[in-house]
Scaffold this motif. Structure first.
Motif, PDB file in Angstrom:
ATOM      1  N   ILE A 275       0.835  -1.202   0.000  1.00 40.06           N
ATOM      2  CA  ILE A 275       0.000   0.000   0.000  1.00 40.06           C
ATOM      3  C   ILE A 275       0.869   1.251   0.000  1.00 40.06           C
ATOM      4  O   ILE A 275       0.643   2.194  -0.763  1.00 40.06           O
ATOM      5  N   MET A 276       1.884   1.263   0.871  1.00 39.70           N
ATOM      6  CA  MET A 276       2.752   2.440   0.953  1.00 39.70           C
ATOM      7  C   MET A 276       3.520   2.638  -0.336  1.00 39.70           C
ATOM      8  O   MET A 276       3.686   3.772  -0.809  1.00 39.70           O
ATOM      9  N   ASP A 277       3.982   1.549  -0.942  1.00 38.82           N
ATOM     10  CA  ASP A 277       4.702   1.669  -2.201  1.00 38.82           C
ATOM     11  C   ASP A 277       3.794   2.223  -3.298  1.00 38.82           C
ATOM     12  O   ASP A 277       4.219   3.058  -4.100  1.00 38.82           O
ATOM     13  N   ARG A 278       2.552   1.771  -3.317  1.00 37.42           N
ATOM     14  CA  ARG A 278       1.618   2.276  -4.334  1.00 37.42           C
ATOM     15  C   ARG A 278       1.367   3.768  -4.146  1.00 37.42           C
ATOM     16  O   ARG A 278       1.328   4.534  -5.118  1.00 37.42           O
ATOM     17  N   LEU A 279       1.209   4.210  -2.900  1.00 35.84           N
ATOM     18  CA  LEU A 279       1.027   5.640  -2.643  1.00 35.84           C
ATOM     19  C   LEU A 279       2.262   6.431  -3.066  1.00 35.84           C
ATOM     20  O   LEU A 279       2.141   7.533  -3.609  1.00 35.84           O
ATOM     21  N   ASN A 280       3.456   5.871  -2.820  1.00 30.37           N
ATOM     22  CA  ASN A 280       4.687   6.546  -3.241  1.00 30.37           C
ATOM     23  C   ASN A 280       4.736   6.708  -4.755  1.00 30.37           C
ATOM     24  O   ASN A 280       5.105   7.769  -5.273  1.00 30.37           O
ATOM     25  N   GLN A 281       4.364   5.645  -5.469  1.00 27.72           N
ATOM     26  CA  GLN A 281       4.378   5.728  -6.934  1.00 27.72           C
ATOM     27  C   GLN A 281       3.351   6.735  -7.442  1.00 27.72           C
ATOM     28  O   GLN A 281       3.631   7.518  -8.354  1.00 27.72           O
ATOM     29  N   LEU A 282       2.165   6.710  -6.851  1.00 25.89           N
ATOM     30  CA  LEU A 282       1.132   7.677  -7.245  1.00 25.89           C
ATOM     31  C   LEU A 282       1.604   9.102  -6.987  1.00 25.89           C
ATOM     32  O   LEU A 282       1.374  10.005  -7.798  1.00 25.89           O
ATOM     33  N   ALA A 283       2.267   9.312  -5.851  1.00 29.39           N
ATOM     34  CA  ALA A 283       2.749  10.654  -5.517  1.00 29.39           C
ATOM     35  C   ALA A 283       3.773  11.127  -6.541  1.00 29.39           C
ATOM     36  O   ALA A 283       3.735  12.272  -6.995  1.00 29.39           O
ATOM     37  N   ARG A 284       4.699  10.242  -6.928  1.00 25.54           N
ATOM     38  CA  ARG A 284       5.724  10.641  -7.889  1.00 25.54           C
ATOM     39  C   ARG A 284       5.100  10.989  -9.245  1.00 25.54           C
ATOM     40  O   ARG A 284       5.456  11.990  -9.861  1.00 25.54           O
ATOM     41  N   GLU A 285       4.176  10.156  -9.712  1.00 23.58           N
ATOM     42  CA  GLU A 285       3.540  10.433 -11.003  1.00 23.58           C
ATOM     43  C   GLU A 285       2.723  11.709 -10.944  1.00 23.58           C
ATOM     44  O   GLU A 285       2.686  12.485 -11.901  1.00 23.58           O
ATOM     45  N   THR A 286       2.046  11.939  -9.828  1.00 24.07           N
ATOM     46  CA  THR A 286       1.221  13.134  -9.691  1.00 24.07           C
ATOM     47  C   THR A 286       2.072  14.391  -9.692  1.00 24.07           C
ATOM     48  O   THR A 286       1.727  15.398 -10.316  1.00 24.07           O
ATOM     49  N   VAL A 287       3.208  14.355  -8.987  1.00 20.50           N
ATOM     50  CA  VAL A 287       4.094  15.518  -8.934  1.00 20.50           C
ATOM     51  C   VAL A 287       4.576  15.887 -10.331  1.00 20.50           C
ATOM     52  O   VAL A 287       4.560  17.057 -10.721  1.00 20.50           O
ATOM     53  N   VAL A 288       4.994  14.888 -11.108  1.00 18.00           N
ATOM     54  CA  VAL A 288       5.479  15.165 -12.458  1.00 18.00           C
ATOM     55  C   VAL A 288       4.354  15.684 -13.342  1.00 18.00           C
ATOM     56  O   VAL A 288       4.526  16.646 -14.086  1.00 18.00           O
ATOM     57  N   ALA A 289       3.163  15.066 -13.232  1.00 16.88           N
ATOM     58  CA  ALA A 289       2.030  15.500 -14.062  1.00 16.88           C
ATOM     59  C   ALA A 289       1.626  16.927 -13.728  1.00 16.88           C
ATOM     60  O   ALA A 289       1.337  17.727 -14.623  1.00 16.88           O
ATOM     61  N   GLU A 290       1.606  17.265 -12.443  1.00 17.90           N
ATOM     62  CA  GLU A 290       1.243  18.632 -12.062  1.00 17.90           C
ATOM     63  C   GLU A 290       2.291  19.631 -12.542  1.00 17.90           C
ATOM     64  O   GLU A 290       1.968  20.730 -12.972  1.00 17.90           O
ATOM     65  N   ALA A 291       3.563  19.254 -12.471  1.00 11.48           N
ATOM     66  CA  ALA A 291       4.624  20.159 -12.906  1.00 11.48           C
ATOM     67  C   ALA A 291       4.545  20.432 -14.398  1.00 11.48           C
ATOM     68  O   ALA A 291       4.849  21.521 -14.863  1.00 11.48           O
ATOM     69  N   GLU A 292       4.116  19.413 -15.155  1.00  8.36           N
ATOM     70  CA  GLU A 292       3.963  19.587 -16.596  1.00  8.36           C
ATOM     71  C   GLU A 292       2.718  20.383 -16.939  1.00  8.36           C
ATOM     72  O   GLU A 292       2.530  20.805 -18.071  1.00  8.36           O
TER      73      GLU A 292
END
Length: 538
Positions: A275-292
Motif C-alpha cells: 500500500i505504501m509503495d503504491r502511494l509513493n508511486q502515485l505521488a511521484r507520477e502526480t508531482v510530475v504530471a502537475e509540474a507539466e
C-alpha cells in the motif's frame, strides 16, 4: 533504450539534463560536471568549478577540521553512553534486583504517574514494581526525559550488561552507537525460550553476528538484519506469531486539533508495504504530471491550490527537487530567486494523503486514472526449500521490514508474476540469478546483489533507484556488474555533483570517499542477507 524527451534548464552558467522520470543521466559536460541546481549545491559548501583553488582548498580544510572534531565528540559521547548504561544497570539492580526485565513495548507510555500500569502485570511482586516505577520517575526528573525514554534506557542497560556485555564493550570502544544497542536489545527479545542455558548460547551467537555487522550499518539498516538474525537463532515459530497478530488487525481514528485526525491501520507487513509503495508511486507520477501542467490538483482534502507552472523549466526543477527524500517537500517555494518558476506547493506527504483520500472515497479524477497504472510492489527473500531447491537461510524476509512467516512467503510465491533463484557463495556473494520470465540478466543480478540504494545508510529499495555507472560511461566506464550499482535519485545527484568519489571492487563493494577524504565502505547487502548464519539448535 528507446528515445526519451529531455528538458534543458539553464541556471546561471550551468546546464543540466533531466528526464521526465527525474533520472539524472551519467554525462560529463564539456566544461566539467554541472550541478543540478547550482545554488543548492554551491550553497551546501561545494565551490563551483573555476572558483579560486586556494579559497576552495581552505573551505575543504575547514570542513575537514569540523568533521574531525565531530568524530571525536561522537567517540566521547559513545564512551559516556556506555558509562551511563552501566550506571543505570547498577541503579536498577539496587532498586529492584538484576532479574527484573523492563518491557517498554508492553508499557503504555510515560507521561503520567499511571502511564505504565500494565507494563509487566503480575511479573514481579507489587513492592518491586512500585520500586521500579519510583526509580523510573526519579531518573526521568534528573535527566529531564520522559518516563518512556527512561524505561527504554533501563531496558537496554539491563539487557546489555546481563545478556550482551560485548555490546556494551563495543559502545565503550566507540565501535557502535547507543542507537545500535537499542536495536540489538529490542530485536533480541525474541530469544526467550525459558531455557536459561540454551538461551544464553543463542544470545551469544546472535551477538557475535550482529556486532560484526553493526559497526558498518546505521541503526535503521541494522534493524531488519538484527530481526532476521534473532529469528534464525531463536528458531521462532513466526507462523504462529503471525497468525495470532493478524487477528489483531484493525483501523482506528484519533481526533486531533485544527479539524484534523489520525487514521491508523494495523495490517500484515506485506500488504502495508505494498500500500505504501503504491502511494509513493502515485505521488511521484502526480508531482510530475502537475509540474507539466497536464493534471489538475487531486481532489483530496488538502487545500486546492493553483498556479502550477507549466513551463518545461519548472518541470525539470521539480525533477531535480524530487531527489529529496519521499517525506520531504517537493521543492522550495521561492524558486524565483534562482530564476526557476515556482514549484508546486504540496509536499510528497500531502500528495500521498490526498491520493489515499481519493482512492478510499472513490472520488473521480486523475488519481483514479493513475491508480489503474500503478501496483504496489514488495520484495521477499525466501529459503530455497519453499520453491523446491536448496538456499541460504531458514527465515523468509520482507526486504526493508524483516522476517515474515513462511505461510505468508509461500502465498506471495504462489501469486508472484515472476520469481528468481539467487545463487550465492559461502560468504553471501551473488553468483548468478535465474528467472522464469525473461528480462535483462544484468539488472536481475544487480537487483539481487544490492537490494537497496548503495549510499551509506540509505535503504531506498532497488526498484526505486537508478542503476548508476560507478565510472561514468561518458568517461569510458563499462556497462558491467562491477561498474554498476543502485543509487536513489538523491544520492545519485550527490555522487556526481557533491564532491564524492566512489570506487567499486569486483565483488560489488563500494568505497565512498567524501570531499574531506574520509572513506566509508558499503558491502553488498546480499552478503548480509544470504550468507550462512547460525541457525536454530539441532
Amino acid at each position: 533504450m528507446g528515445p526519451r524527451s529531455l528538458w534543458r534548464v539553464a541556471v546561471g552558467a550551468w546546464e543540466v539534463w533531466l528526464t521526465p522520470g527525474m533520472e539524472l543521466f551519467d554525462r560529463a559536460a564539456a566544461s566539467g560536471p554541472a550541478p543540478a541546481l547550482a545554488g543548492a549545491v554551491v550553497g551546501a559548501g561545494m565551490a563551483a568549478p573555476g572558483s579560486d583553488p586556494a579559497a576552495r582548498s581552505a573551505r575543504i580544510d575547514q570542513r575537514s577540521a569540523a568533521l574531525s572534531e565531530l568524530e571525536e565528540i561522537e567517540r566521547e559521547r559513545r564512551r559516556l553512553d556506555a558509562r551511563q548504561l552501566r550506571v543505570l544497570a547498577a541503579a536498577l539492580d539496587a532498586a529492584v534486583g538484576a532479574t527484573r526485565d523492563p518491557d517498554p513495548e508492553g508499557a503504555a507510555g510515560s507521561e503520567g504517574a499511571d502511564a505504565a500500569a500494565g507494563a509487566v502485570p503480575g511479573a514481579v511482586p507489587v513492592d518491586r514494581e512500585i520500586a521500579f516505577r519510583s526509580l523510573r520517575l526519579e531518573i526521568s526528573v534528573a535527566l529531564r526525559l520522559s518516563e518512556r525514554a527512561v524505561e527504554r534506557l533501563l531496558d537496554t542497560a539491563q539487557r546489555m550488561t546481563t545478556q550482551y556485555p560485548a555490546g556494551t564493550r563495543a559502545l565503550e570502544n566507540a565501535e557502535v552507537a547507543l542507537a545500535h544497542l537499542h536495536v540489538i536489545a529490542e530485536e533480541g527479545r525474541i530469544i526467550n525460550s525459558g531455557e536459561p542455558e540454551a538461551d544464553a548460547d543463542r544470545r551469544d551467537r546472535y551477538a557475535a553476528e550482529v556486532l560484526t555487522i553493526a559497526p558498518h550499518e546505521t541503526p535503521n539498516r541494522l534493524r531488519p538484519i538484527a530481526r532476521r538474525l534473532a529469528a534464525e537463532v531463536a528458531g521462532a515459530d513466526l507462523t504462529a506469531q503471525h497468525t495470532h497478530a493478524v487477528r489483531q488487525r484493525r483501523v482506528w481514528l484519533v481526533a486531533r486539533d485544527a479539524g484534523m485526525a489520525d487514521l491508523t491501520a494495523y495490517l500484515p507487513a506485506v500488504e502495508a508495504s505494498a500500500i505504501m509503495d503504491r502511494l509513493n508511486q502515485l505521488a511521484r507520477e502526480t508531482v510530475v504530471a502537475e509540474a507539466e501542467g497536464s493534471a489538475p490538483r487531486a481532489s483530496g482534502g488538502g487545500p486546492q491550490t493553483s498556479g502550477v507552472a507549466e513551463a518545461s523549466g519548472a518541470a525539470a526543477a521539480v525533477a531535480a527537487a524530487g531527489a529529496a527524500a519521499d517525506a520531504g517537500a517537493v521543492g522550495p517555494a521561492g524558486g524565483h530567486e534562482a530564476g526557476i518558476a515556482t514549484l508546486p506547493r504540496r509536499t510528497r506527504d500531502e500528495v500521498r494523503a490526498d491520493a489515499l483520500v481519493d482512492l478510499l472515497l472513490g472520488r473521480p479524477g486523475d488519481t483514479a486514472e493513475l491508480a489503474t497504472r500503478v501496483q504496489g510492489r514488495v520484495q521477499i527473500i525466501v529459503p530455497g526449500k519453499l520453491v523446491g531447491f536448496p538456499g541460504a537461510g531458514n527465515v523468509a524476509e520482507l526486504v526493508g521490514h524483516g522476517p515474515i512467516d513462511t505461510d505468508t512467503a509461500a502465498e506471495a510465491i504462489a501469486s508472484a508474476t515472476s520469481t528468481e533463484r539467487i545463487l550465492v557463495d559461502e560468504t553471501g556473494g551473488v553468483l548468478a540469478v535465474d528467472r522464469y520470465r525473461p528480462s535483462p540478466r544484468m539488472k536481475r543480478l544487480l537487483a539481487a546483489r544490492d537490494l537497496h540504494c548503495r549510499a551509506p545508510g540509505c535503504r531506498a529499495p532497488a526498484f526505486r533507484c537508478d542503476l548508476d555507472h560507478t565510472i561514468d560511461a561518458a568517461l569510458g566506464g563499462a556497462t558491467s556488474t562491477d561498474n554498476l550499482a543502485h543509487l536513489c535519485r538523491g544520492h545519485h545527484l550527490v555522487k556526481h555533483h557533491g564532491g564524492w568519489t566512489v570506487t567499486q571492487d569486483p565483488d560489488g563493494t563500494l568505497h565512498w570517499k567524501s570531499p574531506t577524504g574520509r572513506v566509508d565502505t558499503d558491502v553488498p547487502p546480499s552478503r548480509l542477507r544470504f550468507r550462512r548464519s547460525a541457525g536454530p539448535p539441532e
